[in-house]
Design an enzyme around this catalytic site. Structure first.
Site, PDB file in Angstrom:
ATOM      1  N   HIS A  72      60.603  -7.673  11.526  1.00  0.00           N
ATOM      2  CA  HIS A  72      59.482  -6.831  11.413  1.00  0.00           C
ATOM      3  C   HIS A  72      58.789  -6.472  12.589  1.00  0.00           C
ATOM      4  CE1 HIS A  72      58.782  -7.166   6.703  1.00  0.00           C
ATOM      5  NE2 HIS A  72      60.277  -6.997   7.069  1.00  0.00           N
ATOM      6  N   TYR A 201      48.979  -6.120   3.942  1.00  0.00           N
ATOM      7  CA  TYR A 201      47.632  -6.891   3.796  1.00  0.00           C
ATOM      8  C   TYR A 201      46.457  -5.839   3.296  1.00  0.00           C
ATOM      9  CZ  TYR A 201      49.787 -10.703   6.264  1.00  0.00           C
ATOM     10  OH  TYR A 201      50.431 -11.963   6.750  1.00  0.00           O
ATOM     11  N   PRO A 293      47.563 -19.602   4.306  1.00  0.00           N
ATOM     12  CA  PRO A 293      48.579 -18.719   4.462  1.00  0.00           C
ATOM     13  C   PRO A 293      48.369 -17.450   5.038  1.00  0.00           C
ATOM     14  CG  PRO A 293      48.324 -18.945   2.363  1.00  0.00           C
ATOM     15  CD  PRO A 293      47.299 -19.885   2.698  1.00  0.00           C
ATOM     16  N   LYS A 297      50.681 -19.060   9.749  1.00  0.00           N
ATOM     17  CA  LYS A 297      50.993 -19.960  10.720  1.00  0.00           C
ATOM     18  C   LYS A 297      51.773 -21.299  10.575  1.00  0.00           C
ATOM     19  CE  LYS A 297      49.651 -17.059  13.300  1.00  0.00           C
ATOM     20  NZ  LYS A 297      50.979 -16.548  14.075  1.00  0.00           N
ATOM     21  N   TYR A 385      49.434 -12.985  15.498  1.00  0.00           N
ATOM     22  CA  TYR A 385      50.217 -12.657  14.432  1.00  0.00           C
ATOM     23  C   TYR A 385      51.735 -12.931  14.788  1.00  0.00           C
ATOM     24  CZ  TYR A 385      52.048 -11.518   9.694  1.00  0.00           C
ATOM     25  OH  TYR A 385      52.428 -11.639   8.626  1.00  0.00           O
TER      26      TYR A 385
END
Length: 391
Positions: A72, A201, A293, A297, A385
Site C-alpha cells: 500500500h 480512516y 491500534p 504500530k 505511519y
C-alpha cells in the site's frame, strides 16, 4: 538444557529474534506456552512498516509475503463526507507499507525455525525468570507435564503483557506510564472484497471507522464502540448500516457487504514499562509497551525491539563490547515513545470522545484540515505511519 539466548514467546518478535540470531551463528531456544495451531491462527496486526518488510526479506522470511501481501502506497482520510489521500512514497522518499497478517508472518517464521533453527518448544509454559542480575540467568518452565530449567546467557521476554518476564524486574526499579481510552473497536472479518484498494480512516460524529483488509477477498473493518461492548450484541445488519453511515462521502462512494465470519472487541490503551532491560533480561514487544491500534504500530515496535537486541548481541560477539546491550532500553524507548505519540495523535484526531464539547470536535476537524492543506503536516503523518528508522 543450555543456550545463549532463552526466548519466551513465539509471536512474531520471538520468532524473528530466533531467526536473526540463527543467521548470526548465535544459538537460542524459544519457549511458547500455546500450541502451534493457536499461534498460527490468532488474529492480530496486519500492517507491516517498510522497516519490518525489509527485515523479513533480509532474514529469508519474505518470499510468501512478497507473493501474497498487498503493498500500500497510501491511506485515505475521511471527514465531513470528504476524502483525502495521503501518498506515502511521494512524502517519504519511496517508503510504503505491506498488508500481511501477523498469522502469516508467524507461519513463515515457524516454518523456517523448525527447518533450520534451534529448538522451538510449543506448550512450554515459562513459570519464572531467575538470576538475571548474574551471568547465568535461567527460565523455569513446564513442558509435557514436567518442570525443567533452561540456562542462558541472556533472556528475552517476548511473552506479552501477561507474561512472566516483566515480573522478574523489581517493582521498585520500574516506572509505568499508561492511558486507557473510554472506547473500544468492534472488529469484523467479512467474506467480501475490500471496497477500497487502500485503508480508509474515517472520522465521524457518530464515531471512528476503519476499512482494512486481510486479502483481495477478505475485508477487515472496525467501528468505534463504547468501552465494555459485547460483540455479539451487534447484529450483522446493524454493523453494516453503521459502517455505511460513517464512511459516507459526497461523491456517493459505496461500501460492499458480505457474510461476517468473525466479530471481536479490542480495548484501546497505551502502556510503557521502563526500563526494558534489567541485568541479563531484555523485554520486547507487548511485554514492555502497548499502543492503541489506530497507528498500526504494535507488531512493528516489537520488530524494532528484537532487531535492536540482535544487533547489540552481534556487536558484543564481534567486538567484545557490551555498549549496545547496555544502551538497549534507552535505544528502544526512543522509538517506542515516538510511536506512542503518533498513535495517540491518530487516536485523538479520529475518535469521538464521550462527552466531547463542540470546541473539541472542531479542533479535530481543524487537525484533519491541517493534514489536508499542509505538506509538512501530511509528511509527518506519512513518516510516522510508514515507520520510524530501525537504526
Amino acid at each position: 538444557m543450555r543456550t545463549t539466548v532463552g526466548i519466551i514467546g513465539a509471536g512474531p518478535a520471538g520468532l524473528l529474534l530466533a531467526r536473526l540470531l540463527h543467521d548470526a551463528g548465535i544459538d537460542s531456544v524459544v519457549l511458547e506456552s500455546r500450541g502451534r495451531a493457536y499461534v498460527e491462527q490468532r488474529q492480530r496486526a496486519g500492517i507491516l512498516e517498510q522497516g519490518t518488510v525489509d527485515v523479513l526479506r533480509a532474514a529469508g522470511a519474505g518470499d510468501r509475503m512478497d507473493r501474497e501481501g498487498l503493498r500500500h502506497d497510501g491511506i485515505e482520510l475521511r471527514y465531513a463526507r470528504r476524502r483525502r489521500r495521503v501518498d506515502f512514497p511521494a512524502l517519504t522518499g519511496g517508503r510504503s507499507v505491506m498488508v500481511y497478517a501477523q498469522t502469516e508472518v508467524c507461519k513463515d517464521l515457524i516454518a523456517l525455525q523448525l527447518k533450520e533453527g534451534g529448538p522451538l518448544l510449543f506448550e512450554a509454559e515459562a513459570l519464572a525468570v531467575e538470576g538475571v542480575e548474574g551471568d547465568s540467568p535461567r527460565i523455569r518452565y513446564r513442558h509435557e507435564g514436567a518442570e525443567d530449567v533452561l540456562e542462558c546467557d541472556y533472556v528475552v521476554g517476548c511473552d506479552g503483557f501477561w507474561g512472566v518476564a516483566r515480573k522478574a524486574i523489581p517493582e521498585e526499579l520500574t516506572r509505568v506510564f499508561e492511558r486507557t481510552y473510554p472506547f473500544s473497536w468492534l472488529g469484523i472479518l467479512a467474506d467480501v472484497p475490500p471496497s477500497h484498494d487502500e485503508l480508509v480512516y474515517a472520522r465521524h460524529d457518530r464515531g471512528f471507522a476503519l476499512l482494512s483488509m486481510r486479502s483481495p477477498s477478505v475485508s477487515r473493518l472496525y467501528l468505534q464502540v463504547p468501552e465494555g461492548t459485547d460483540a455479539e450484541a451487534w447484529r450483522d445488519e446493524e454493523i453494516w448500516r453503521e459502517l455505511e453511515r460513517r464512511f459516507e462521502t459526497e461523491d456517493g462512494w459505496r461500501l460492499e457487504r458480505g457474510p461476517i465470519t468473525q466479530k471481536s472487541v479490542t480495548p484501546m490503551r497505551s502502556y510503557v514499562h521502563e526500563p526494558m532491560r534489567h541485568g541479563r533480561l531484555f523485554l520486547a514487544g507487548d511485554a514492555a509497551h502497548i499502543v492503541p491500534p489506530t497507528g498500526a504500530k504494535g507488531l512493528n515496535l516489537a520488530v524494532g525491539d528484537v532487531v535492536t537486541f540482535a544487533r547489540a548481541l552481534i556487536h558484543r560477539k564481534e567486538t567484545g563490547s557490551a555498549d549496545l546491550l547496555d544502551a538497549y532500553s534507552q535505544t528502544c524507548l526512543g522509538r517506542v515513545w515516538q510511536a506512542e505519540r503518533f498513535s495517540y495523535d491518530m487516536t485523538t484526531m479520529l475518535h469521538s470522545a464521550p462527552g466531547a464539547t463542540p470546541f473539541e470536535e472542531r479542533l479535530q476537524l481543524a487537525r484533519l484540515e491541517r493534514v489536508a492543506s499542509s505538506r509538512a503536516a501530511e509528511t509527518d503523518l506519512a513518516e510516522g505511519y510508514t515507520g520510524f528508522p530501525l537504526d
